[in-house]
Motif scaffolding. Structure first.
Motif, PDB file in Angstrom:
ATOM      1  N   HIS A 101       2.794 -12.545  39.315  1.00  0.00           N
ATOM      2  CA  HIS A 101       2.644 -11.402  40.228  1.00  0.00           C
ATOM      3  C   HIS A 101       4.004 -10.927  40.751  1.00  0.00           C
ATOM      4  CE1 HIS A 101      -1.558 -10.351  40.868  1.00  0.00           C
ATOM      5  NE2 HIS A 101      -1.848 -11.610  40.652  1.00  0.00           N
ATOM      6  N   ASN A 102       4.859 -11.879  41.123  1.00  0.00           N
ATOM      7  CA  ASN A 102       6.184 -11.514  41.628  1.00  0.00           C
ATOM      8  C   ASN A 102       6.992 -10.773  40.571  1.00  0.00           C
ATOM      9  OD1 ASN A 102       5.512 -12.817  44.004  1.00  0.00           O
ATOM     10  ND2 ASN A 102       6.713 -14.644  43.562  1.00  0.00           N
ATOM     11  N   LEU A 103       6.942 -11.242  39.347  1.00  0.00           N
ATOM     12  CA  LEU A 103       7.658 -10.595  38.255  1.00  0.00           C
ATOM     13  C   LEU A 103       7.099  -9.201  37.996  1.00  0.00           C
ATOM     14  CD1 LEU A 103       9.819 -10.917  36.044  1.00  0.00           C
ATOM     15  CD2 LEU A 103       7.997 -11.808  34.574  1.00  0.00           C
ATOM     16  N   PHE A 104       5.786  -9.083  37.946  1.00  0.00           N
ATOM     17  CA  PHE A 104       5.137  -7.793  37.725  1.00  0.00           C
ATOM     18  C   PHE A 104       5.553  -6.818  38.826  1.00  0.00           C
ATOM     19  CE2 PHE A 104       0.672  -6.085  36.272  1.00  0.00           C
ATOM     20  CZ  PHE A 104       1.235  -4.851  35.980  1.00  0.00           C
ATOM     21  N   ALA A 163       4.848   0.246  40.304  1.00  0.00           N
ATOM     22  CA  ALA A 163       3.781   1.247  40.113  1.00  0.00           C
ATOM     23  C   ALA A 163       2.715   0.714  39.165  1.00  0.00           C
ATOM     24  CB  ALA A 163       4.362   2.559  39.591  1.00  0.00           C
ATOM     25  N   GLY A 164       3.131   0.026  38.128  1.00  0.00           N
ATOM     26  CA  GLY A 164       2.182  -0.567  37.189  1.00  0.00           C
ATOM     27  C   GLY A 164       1.361  -1.663  37.850  1.00  0.00           C
ATOM     28  N   ALA A 224      -2.417  -4.315  49.439  1.00  0.00           N
ATOM     29  CA  ALA A 224      -1.239  -4.403  50.302  1.00  0.00           C
ATOM     30  C   ALA A 224      -0.859  -5.857  50.564  1.00  0.00           C
ATOM     31  CB  ALA A 224      -1.479  -3.664  51.605  1.00  0.00           C
ATOM     32  N   GLU A 225      -1.861  -6.694  50.786  1.00  0.00           N
ATOM     33  CA  GLU A 225      -1.607  -8.117  51.038  1.00  0.00           C
ATOM     34  C   GLU A 225      -0.957  -8.773  49.823  1.00  0.00           C
ATOM     35  OE1 GLU A 225      -4.321 -12.110  51.360  1.00  0.00           O
ATOM     36  OE2 GLU A 225      -5.106 -10.290  52.284  1.00  0.00           O
ATOM     37  N   ILE A 226      -1.496  -8.524  48.648  1.00  0.00           N
ATOM     38  CA  ILE A 226      -0.961  -9.111  47.419  1.00  0.00           C
ATOM     39  C   ILE A 226       0.457  -8.635  47.170  1.00  0.00           C
ATOM     40  CG2 ILE A 226      -1.176  -9.073  44.898  1.00  0.00           C
ATOM     41  CD1 ILE A 226      -4.262  -9.030  45.353  1.00  0.00           C
ATOM     42  N   ARG A 227       0.678  -7.334  47.313  1.00  0.00           N
ATOM     43  CA  ARG A 227       2.000  -6.783  47.014  1.00  0.00           C
ATOM     44  C   ARG A 227       3.054  -7.207  48.019  1.00  0.00           C
ATOM     45  NH1 ARG A 227       2.300  -0.822  45.477  1.00  0.00           N
ATOM     46  NH2 ARG A 227       4.248  -1.606  44.619  1.00  0.00           N
ATOM     47  N   SER A 228       2.662  -7.598  49.222  1.00  0.00           N
ATOM     48  CA  SER A 228       3.643  -8.000  50.237  1.00  0.00           C
ATOM     49  C   SER A 228       4.127  -9.438  50.060  1.00  0.00           C
ATOM     50  CB  SER A 228       3.059  -7.830  51.628  1.00  0.00           C
ATOM     51  OG  SER A 228       2.050  -8.787  51.877  1.00  0.00           O
TER      52      SER A 228
END
Length: 59
Positions: A28-31, A37-38, A54-58
């Motif tokens: 996830h961190n690499l993505f 955007a992807g 939002a939680e995952i991306r933070s």
């Protein structure tokens, strides 16, 4: 064939190939860092609500 995959199905696929929680977090961190955007589009495709995305991306 359905058009979406659930988070649970996706995690099961990761587990089936031997990924543990740390490896999934690394993925996830690499993505997120290489294609934010992807990553956003992917999480939307999984059908996650905006708050969960939002939680995952933070992380």
């Amino acid at each position: 064939m359905k058009g979406t995959v659930t988070v649970e199905e996706w995690v099961a696929r990761f587990r089936a190939i031997g990924l543990d929680d740390a490896a999934m977090q690394k993925w996830h961190n690499l993505f997120e860092s290489e294609n934010p955007a992807g990553h956003q589009s992917f999480l939307e495709w999984l059908g996650l609500p905006d708050e969960r995305i939002a939680e995952i991306r933070s992380k």
